[in-house]
Design a protein around this motif. Structure first.
Motif, PDB file in Angstrom:
ATOM      1  N   LYS A   1      59.206  50.423  37.153  1.00  0.00           N
ATOM      2  CA  LYS A   1      58.812  51.732  36.629  1.00  0.00           C
ATOM      3  C   LYS A   1      59.610  52.851  37.281  1.00  0.00           C
ATOM      4  CE  LYS A   1      55.749  54.388  34.438  1.00  0.00           C
ATOM      5  NZ  LYS A   1      54.459  54.432  33.789  1.00  0.00           N
ATOM      6  N   ASN A   2      59.944  52.649  38.511  1.00  0.00           N
ATOM      7  CA  ASN A   2      60.602  53.680  39.304  1.00  0.00           C
ATOM      8  C   ASN A   2      62.125  53.638  39.187  1.00  0.00           C
ATOM      9  OD1 ASN A   2      60.440  55.882  41.076  1.00  0.00           O
ATOM     10  ND2 ASN A   2      60.921  54.556  42.803  1.00  0.00           N
TER      11      ASN A   2
ATOM     12  N   TYR B   1      51.978  44.545  36.988  1.00  0.00           N
ATOM     13  CA  TYR B   1      52.186  45.656  36.064  1.00  0.00           C
ATOM     14  C   TYR B   1      52.678  45.168  34.700  1.00  0.00           C
ATOM     15  CZ  TYR B   1      54.500  49.672  33.909  1.00  0.00           C
ATOM     16  OH  TYR B   1      54.915  50.628  33.018  1.00  0.00           O
TER      17      TYR B   1
ATOM     18  N   ARG C   1      51.553  29.403  49.005  1.00  0.00           N
ATOM     19  CA  ARG C   1      52.250  30.214  48.012  1.00  0.00           C
ATOM     20  C   ARG C   1      52.599  31.592  48.575  1.00  0.00           C
ATOM     21  NH1 ARG C   1      48.494  32.984  43.745  1.00  0.00           N
ATOM     22  NH2 ARG C   1      47.889  33.808  45.781  1.00  0.00           N
ATOM     23  N   ASP C   2      51.593  32.238  49.206  1.00  0.00           N
ATOM     24  CA  ASP C   2      51.824  33.572  49.760  1.00  0.00           C
ATOM     25  C   ASP C   2      52.893  33.556  50.834  1.00  0.00           C
ATOM     26  OD1 ASP C   2      49.864  34.424  48.086  1.00  0.00           O
ATOM     27  OD2 ASP C   2      48.321  34.661  49.631  1.00  0.00           O
TER      28      ASP C   2
ATOM     29  N   VAL D   1      56.284  35.708  49.962  1.00  0.00           N
ATOM     30  CA  VAL D   1      56.278  37.042  50.556  1.00  0.00           C
ATOM     31  C   VAL D   1      57.479  37.225  51.477  1.00  0.00           C
ATOM     32  CG1 VAL D   1      54.946  36.701  52.668  1.00  0.00           C
ATOM     33  CG2 VAL D   1      54.643  38.793  51.345  1.00  0.00           C
TER      34      VAL D   1
ATOM     35  N   SER E   1      60.256  39.796  50.970  1.00  0.00           N
ATOM     36  CA  SER E   1      60.163  41.212  51.343  1.00  0.00           C
ATOM     37  C   SER E   1      60.981  41.529  52.598  1.00  0.00           C
ATOM     38  CB  SER E   1      58.704  41.617  51.551  1.00  0.00           C
ATOM     39  OG  SER E   1      58.169  40.939  52.670  1.00  0.00           O
TER      40      SER E   1
END
Lengths: 197, 197
Positions: free
Chosen positions: B27-28, B112, B160-161, B165, B168
């Motif tokens: 979106k950004n 989203y 999974r996490d 992750v 990042s």
DNA sequence: GTCTATATCAGGATAGAC
DNA sequence: GTCTATCCTGATATAGAC
């Protein structure tokens, strides 16, 4: 001097905004969304807050002051090293339970918000969080209760990530309480999932 | 029939868009951002793509087809249960190394994007991913090599996490190779960080 | 395949009435 | 404390020339 009555309204509005920021993202939540959810018009929000940024700013500051105070208490306390680490994990899951929206906002929007000067304190909080976990881990290693053959930085990231990312799926009233989740996560983190016969 | 030359340009533009979507969010990121980065004007992008949504759609579909193909190969293969689980973790970290942008987009933007009908296949992919990990874990439990006292659903989420992750913070060329990260993560996951004297 | 030019719309924010 | 009305900006997308 007592908080004016309007502070209640202010907090109501912040809670509504926090829910939307957490669910849809900061950028993707419009001031009209917030106003709609509060049952007022968008212009009226500006009686309470300077800007959308000010709202998220206040939400994050309040939350972080509380959370980091708890971490400092643990480190300054007199539990043994292993218990301190366990306590920090439990407190983190409690925080996800109690301040779900705030944690989600910090997790998902920090990178974006950091592009603005006014949110540079978030970088400081990240640094501080790293200090907390590294201190706890090093304490356990020095005491001989934690493995010393692992990369400290990777271990820190592993813990931090597993703890906070749970906010993406944890919902209060689900199959497990936050206490039970913390217990099982700690069991995996400390003992692993390998079965030793 | 060979891909037309223009497919190269198309892929270039998609790679540029993926980098921006991953870094700033879908979106950004504006179509002007993408066009600027490509050295053309925003209107020119519409010669190649219908819309910004089409771009992210194509990026995600290509990536997921490859990734899930690999998981299926592992499950259908003849490794023992523990080796299958280890292999799935290693493949995941390889994917973070090789398709960083795509993983980041899937991680950060799926929630989203799922609000649009055209991205409903992402929910199916999430379901499929859960199946893969649950199958691997159950295989290990049945074979007696994994603990059977943990909640399967929580263990799945933990893995999974932990795996995804890492996108990042992981950057190729950093202190650790993706292979080394996978090795240490597997060591924590399987054996825990507790030191047994 | 890219550019010029522009339509259209949504979002943040403001001023002043009630 | 909220509403009315509105400004201004920036974003997606289009049409047609080059």
């Amino acid at each position: 001097m007592p908080e004016p009555v309007s502070a209640t309204r202010r907090e109501e509005l912040l809670a509504i905004a926090a829910g939307l920021f957490a669910e849809k993202g900061f950028k993707n939540t419009t001031v009209r969304d917030i106003a709609d959810a509060a049952g007022i018009l968008s212009g009226s929000l500006y009686h309470h807050f300077d800007s959308k940024e000010s709202m998220v700013d206040e939400i994050l500051q309040t939350f972080q002051t509380e959370l980091f105070g708890q971490y400092e208490d643990i480190i300054a306390g007199d539990l043994d090293p292993l218990a301190k680490l366990e306590r920090a994990v439990v407190v983190s899951f409690e925080t996800i339970d109690k301040h779900r929206d705030e944690v989600a906002i910090f997790q998902n929007e920090a990178a974006y918000l950091l592009t603005f000067d006014r949110f540079s304190y978030l970088a400081e909080r990240n640094r501080q969080s790293r200090e907390v976990w590294l201190t706890l881990l090093q304490g356990g290693i020095d005491a001989g209760v934690l493995r010393d053959d692992l990369d400290l930085e990777l271990t820190y990231r592993f813990i931090r990530d597993t703890v906070w990312v749970a906010v993406s799926w944890y919902r209060p009233g689900g199959r497990h309480t936050h206490t039970e989740i913390a217990r099982q996560y700690l069991s995996i983190l400390l003992e692993g999932i390998h079965h030793h016969a």
